[in-house]
Design an enzyme around this catalytic site. Structure first.
Site, PDB file in Angstrom:
ATOM      1  N   ASP A   1     -46.799  30.677 103.179  1.00 39.70           N
ATOM      2  CA  ASP A   1     -46.500  32.106 103.307  1.00 39.70           C
ATOM      3  C   ASP A   1     -45.660  32.595 102.129  1.00 39.70           C
ATOM      4  O   ASP A   1     -46.174  33.165 101.190  1.00 39.70           O
ATOM      5  CB  ASP A   1     -45.778  32.384 104.625  1.00 39.70           C
TER       6      ASP A   1
ATOM      7  N   CYS B   1     -41.489  26.741 100.469  1.00 36.35           N
ATOM      8  CA  CYS B   1     -40.689  27.361 101.521  1.00 36.35           C
ATOM      9  C   CYS B   1     -40.656  26.316 102.627  1.00 36.35           C
ATOM     10  O   CYS B   1     -40.263  25.185 102.371  1.00 36.35           O
ATOM     11  CB  CYS B   1     -41.302  28.677 101.967  1.00 36.35           C
TER      12      CYS B   1
ATOM     13  N   ARG C   1     -52.228  34.824 110.958  1.00 35.62           N
ATOM     14  CA  ARG C   1     -51.298  35.866 110.526  1.00 35.62           C
ATOM     15  C   ARG C   1     -51.820  37.257 110.836  1.00 35.62           C
ATOM     16  O   ARG C   1     -51.070  38.179 111.109  1.00 35.62           O
ATOM     17  CB  ARG C   1     -51.028  35.757 109.020  1.00 35.62           C
TER      18      ARG C   1
END
Lengths: 653, 537
Positions: A344, A339, A385
């Site tokens: 993530d 990504c 997170r």
């Protein structure tokens, strides 16, 4: 932490049931260094509600009413505790204390680090060796003649957010490894995460290339070439960019981006379109709101659910997993997944693919290993997170929540495929946030090593394993078709449901009901007990036949005459049982309340077996009974409207 | 047509049509074209002959022509509903499932407050009601006749269910004929008060299933609702459930989003736009209110306009919540036979068996909606029902199939005249000949438990395995894995118990008697052991 507690105890507090506001428990509220504890006054029940400070997401204080001040505590696992405190002053103190206590500024303030690490030193050390990642790679057949371990990152010099041990194609030379890592955002070069032994295809993960509009790196191109060559049967690989294409293009302006198909020979680029962490954070807040609506109309609910976009995002993550799994298992093509930073969406896509591909990851231990590998070891930023420490709110995002939900959605479609139940997933989710164990602290393997977490905290995994009975899915069977091979889920939108066990727990527990799962578990355990009992008897018979048949028979006949059914020592008493069974009859039969003459009829009644009974059979028998009784009490406590002690923030002492 | 001057009654090829005419029979003197032509007093049959009648509308029809001294009468012999041709044989006779007197006796009726009346034995009081009715003990036959004039289609309030302990009752009826002028009827008022009085309820609750606007609008056509001043000891509650037309359109919209393609891009908002689940929610929460009142010891009267659609939904769902007997396989059959079939839910008009006119305004999926509500309840209480989803789907399949006589015709009277029970097979014959196929293995009987489902939107689901079952991706599992696994485990347990027992016996020790005694109950009824797992509501 004690210094942050402004008031340790408030009396006459009401704990309000949000579904039935008129039903409230009156009790005392205590603030400890680690928990907020509410103890009901009612001397008969004295129910306790514990909320770990680190689970508190927010504390609201609506305007004071004549009856007192309300405090609404929202927890990080989407539960709501509503308190009514008579004095406004107390309420303000509690709110201020909780505001500070729930936002630790240093790791050392966290629960797992507040316990003396040497109290159970051996247990602590053992707990960390419960899972062995390397063994899991070996289980996949890695290293082999295609994939080898590289020492390049043993001191975290190539990439400080990667694990120390990495697997790369055999043909990737050190210059290629280093060169490729230099061409990847944060040095996260393509390395192996899953190897499919049947097709020899692999799943590799990395971050986006630093390609900008025209940059290229020979080493990185060679790396991808090497990955392709590590899969002998194939002549191309997929590069899965899990971002929406627009986002990927936008990243080019910052000198990043995606692989140019002209530069990399034999790759097929595929965009999946999972949104970024900010979109997910907002989306989750909306679905939480939908879960908390008091009496939603159909429009409120369905429109709210749809406009939250949450299920659409879950579908995107699952679709990414499906794409990868199909490529690997059906086409036999290796996949490189990335990504932006590769910690993530990449973690989501890779781990969902693993769950789909590999039955082992649908077991409890397998899922633990998967989280340990794709999330913990590969530097998913847990502390950022999940807001372990007061930090940048823009870093917070429910990334692993979505992975766990994907697994839950799959378990709804394939009820027999998973060894664990919903409770296991809910518990994992809780621990990601709670910091009761050291597993999820920090943002990378290196950080955890530097903090010395293994020396200072306990690991969660053996604890979950110890309680595995309550996390077991009674439908799971290793021989069921759903347990074999790859899962092919239906991902049309109507197949995705709101996870009520996560976002709407209050309503889920009412009406009190018994789920088929509870019944299944009960019968399964009963069957297991009977099986054991049967084996016991068979063994004993075998032993008796061998040992002393005549003696046993004589003893038996003697008892027959006595007609003391209740003592039933019989021929099945162990050879040493002569002594014990002579005394109990006198102490035992009166307790049945029947005259000796009626002894013959007594056995027709239900077996009442209190008191010490030396006899094995009857105790086996009452074991069976009590086993079920135990089950019942557990099951009914899960079914009634008291908060399930297993769940979430509530733990009843 | 040549025979224009002769009163020709062409019995339509659909015997069901006749039944609908019964309802209207009070207005006009329509004749009854019965099986073999029933004659008016003084009418004599002259001739009957097999002929082919070339109908200008539907073409050639085989049939029999009867000529009397008064009319020419044609009865078609072909195109009978299949149920009349079916030769199926079953071990069980499903027609014996429901015996009204037995069912009332089970409820503890008659008693000193409620009596059984045969006033409707010939369907003279109300042609859409069953013959056996239970009414307040103090109400005379004369009272009933008077009340009859004030209730739409003569559907007077009669007892559907009585609570054994507190004697609260569910009564059902149609709307009062209040009209624009706000007519009152002393007899009706007194009659409702007798219902209230029977168990000493302070205030009788009248549930009008309709939205209040619709109830008001009905005044224009002579209907209406019970006014406050007229019924002093009653409170009126509107349940806001929409009429048959709204439900029909709602299901049509639902069909559009699941067939031929399942809506993808905006699934949830599309589902919302059908309002189907919202209607389900209103029906269930209406029934919850009824059940709750009854549990609290208050008698209720339920009606809508005619008292055969929404009323049937509400009373039967409330009874399902209150009375565990109806949650058994046979009890559920009784419930359907009683509240739906015998009380004149107009199956023929609502479904349109054998009728080509699909666009008929009388069609409506009221019964489908009810079964959907039952399904929602079984989802929320997976151990409370003896039957499984398969039974519900089977019922709906045969609601349309015409293979069985069970759902044919609009009312008992039409069924009698068409000799339904002797000429067709009951659906329950099929079901009861293979009960195990429809059994829910998780069923745990609890006789006194009242079920209150959650009517929250978050807990209602689209019945995907029914509405989207055409889709091959909705795997039609012969048996759900959960059920299957449970059955296997039960079998395994019984096997172990048996083995253990054998072991004890072969040892011929006195223990054996004890152990077998303690274990046989388990083996006989697997669920007994776990009944105490339940938390009473």
């Amino acid at each position: 932490m004690m210094e942050h507690i402004r008031t340790p105890k408030v009396e006459n507090v009401r704990l309000i049931d949000r579904m039935a506001p008129r039903k409230a428990m009156v009790g005392t509220l205590y603030l400890s260094a680690t928990h907020t504890i509410f103890v009901e006054n009612n001397p008969e029940t004295r129910r306790e509600t514990w909320v770990l400070h680190s689970m508190v997401a927010s504390v609201e204080r609506p305007p004071t009413t004549p009856s007192g001040s309300h405090l609404v505590v929202h927890t990080k696992n989407f539960q709501v505790v509503q308190l009514l405190i008579p004095q406004e002053r107390d309420a303000m103190d509690v709110q201020a204390s909780l505001a500070r206590l729930s936002r630790p500024e240093k790791y050392s303030e966290l629960y797992c680090l507040s316990i003396n690490p040497n109290a159970n030193k051996e247990e602590r050390e053992e707990s960390w060796s419960f899972l062995d990642l390397q063994a899991d790679y070996r289980r996949m057949g890695v290293p082999n003649n295609l994939w080898v371990s590289t020492p390049a990152n043993s001191e975290y010099r190539v990439c400080d957010t990667y694990p120390s041990e990495l697997f790369v194609p055999k043909s990737a030379t050190p210059p290629v490894i280093v060169g490729s890592s230099k061409f990847r955002s944060r040095g996260r070069l393509p390395v192996l995460t899953y190897f499919h032994q049947d097709t020899l295809a692999a799943i590799c993960r990395c971050s986006q290339p630093l390609s900008g509009f025209s940059a290229r790196s020979q080493e990185d191109e060679q790396m991808l070439e090497a990955i392709m060559k590590s899969n002998p049967g194939s002549d191309y690989i997929y590069v899965v960019d899990t971002r929406p294409k627009l986002n990927a293009m936008a990243n080019r302006a910052a000198g990043k981006g995606y692989e140019n198909e002209d530069h990399y020979a034999n790759i097929k680029l595929q965009f999946i379109g999972i949104e970024n962490i900010h979109v997910m954070r907002n989306s989750q807040q909306k679905i939480i709101d939908v879960g908390e609506l008091k009496t939603p109309s159909m429009g409120d609910f369905l429109w709210g659910l749809e406009s939250s976009g949450w299920l659409k995002h879950i579908k995107a993550v699952l679709d990414a997993g499906v794409f990868i799994a199909k490529a690997v298992a059906e086409e036999g093509i290796s996949v490189v997944v990335h990504c932006s930073d590769g910690w993530d969406r990449t973690a989501q896509a890779c781990s969902v693919a693993s769950v789909l591909l590999e039955p082992y990851y649908r077991t409890m231990k397998g899922l633990m290993l998967l989280i340990e590998r794709d999330w913990v070891s590969f530097g998913h930023k847990f502390s950022h997170r999940y807001n372990h420490l007061e930090g940048d709110p823009k870093e917070v995002s429910p990334v692993i929540d979505q992975f766990l939900e994907c697994v839950w959605q799959l378990s709804e479609q394939f009820p027999c495929a998973f060894e664990f139940n919903e409770r296991f997933l809910v518990q994992l989710h809780r621990h990601v946030y709670s910091c009761q164990y050291g597993n999820f602290l920090g943002n990378s393997q290196k950080e955890r090593r530097d903090m010395g977490l293994r020396e200072r905290t306990h690991s969660l995994w053996p604890q979950l394993w110890k309680d595995r009975a309550q996390y077991a899915n009674p439908l799971y069977r290793a021989d069921h078709t759903q347990t074999q091979g790859m899962l092919r889920p239906n991902t049309t939108p109507y197949c995705f449901k709101m996870w009520k066990g996560m976002y709407n727990r209050v309503e889920k527990s009412s009406p009190p009901r018994q789920t088929p799962t509870d019944l299944l578990t009960a019968v399964r355990e009963e069957t297991q007990q009977l099986e054991e009992e049967l084996t016991n008897h068979q063994e004993r018979i075998a032993a008796l036949t061998k040992a002393d048949q005549t003696k046993g028979n004589a003893g038996q006949r003697k008892i027959n005459k006595v007609c003391e059914e209740e003592c039933r020592p019989g021929g099945l008493a162990p050879p040493t049982g002569d002594g014990p069974f002579t005394s109990p009859p006198q102490g035992y039969s009166p307790s049945q309340g029947g005259p000796p003459g009626s002894a013959m009829t007594l056995p027709l009644g239900p077996p009442k077996g209190p008191g010490p009974d030396p006899d094995d059979l009857s105790s086996a028998c009452s074991d069976m009974e009590s086993g079920v009784a135990d089950l019942s009490s557990r099951s009914s406590s899960g079914g009634d409207d008291s908060k399930d002690p297993d769940e979430a923030v509530y733990c009843t002492a | 047509m040549a025979s224009a001057s002769i009163p020709v009654y062409s019995s339509s090829n659909n015997p069901l049509e006749n039944s609908s005419s019964h309802n209207a029979s009070r207005e006009s003197l329509k004749m009854e074209p019965l099986a073999d032509c029933s004659l008016l007093p003084g009418e004599e049959r002259i001739i009957d002959k097999d002929i082919i009648y070339i109908c200008p509308f539907s073409g050639a029809l085989k049939g029999k022509v009867f000529i009397t001294n008064y009319r020419l009468y044609f009865k078609s012999t072909d195109a009978l509903l299949f149920a009349y041709l079916s030769q199926e044989k079953f071990e069980e006779n499903g027609w014996s499932v429901y015996k009204p007197m037995e069912e009332f006796r089970r409820q503890g009726l008659p008693n000193d407050k409620w009596r059984v009346t045969f006033i409707n034995a010939n369907y003279e009081l109300c042609d859409t009601y069953p013959t056996i009715l239970v009414v307040p003990f103090k109400a005379t036959e004369e009272d009933l006749r008077k009340v009859c004039t004030f209730r739409s289609r003569g559907r007077i309030p009669v007892l559907s269910w009585i609570h054994r302990e507190n004697q609260a009752v569910i009564c059902r009826c149609s709307q009062p004929l209040v009209g624009m002028s706000g007519k009152r009827n002393k007899d009706d008022e007194r009659y409702l008060d007798l219902i209230r009085e029977a168990n000493g309820t302070a205030k009788l609750t009248i549930y009008d299933a309709r939205p209040s606007v619709n109830a008001v609008a009905n005044k224009a056509t002579g209907g209406g609702y019970e006014g406050d001043d007229a019924y002093q000891n009653a409170e009126l509650v509107f349940l806001d459930i929409h009429n048959i037309h709204v439900m029909r359109e709602s299901l049509k919209k639902l069909k559009d989003i699941v067939y031929p393609n399942v809506e993808e891009s905006h699934w949830l908002s599309s589902l919302e736009s059908t309002h189907w689940l919202e209607h389900i929610k209103l029906v269930i929460s209406g029934a919850i209110q009824v059940a709750d009142k009854i549990s609290g010891g208050n008698s209720v009267v339920v009606h809508c306009s005619d008292g055969w659609d929404r009323t049937a939904q509400l009373t039967s769902l409330a009874m399902l919540m209150l009375d565990s007997h109806y949650r058994t396989l046979r009890g559920f059959q009784v419930l359907l036979e009683k509240e739906w079939i015998s009380f004149g839910h107009k199956f023929a008009n609502r479904i349109g068996h054998g009728d080509k006119n699909h666009a008929d305004q009388d069609r409506s999926p009221i019964f489908v909606q009810f079964i959907d509500c039952v399904w929602q309840m079984t989802k929320q209480f997976p151990t409370a029902f003896e039957f499984n989803e398969r039974l519900l789907v089977t019922i709906l399949d045969h609601l349309f199939s015409c293979r069985f006589g069970t759902f044919l015709f609009n009312c008992e009277r039409a069924r009698d005249t068409n000799e339904l029970r002797s000429k067709t097979v009951s659906l329950w014959s099929l079901v009861n000949s293979d009960l195990s196929f429809y059994q829910n293995p998780f069923y745990t009987p609890e006789s006194n438990r009242v079920l209150y489902p959650v009517a929250s939107m978050r807990h209602l689901e689209l019945w995907v395995t029914y509405y989207i079952r055409w889709n091959p991706r909705i795997r039609q599992q012969q048996q759900s894995p959960v059920e299957q696994r449970y059955i296997e485990l039960l079998a395994l347990r019984d096997e172990y118990l048996k083995k253990l027992e054998e072991l004890q016996l072969s040892d011929s020790s006195p223990n054996s008697s004890h152990l077998s005694n303690s274990s046989t109950p388990n083996a006989a009824s697997p669920t007994q052991h776990i009944t105490h797992l339940h938390t009473p509501f």
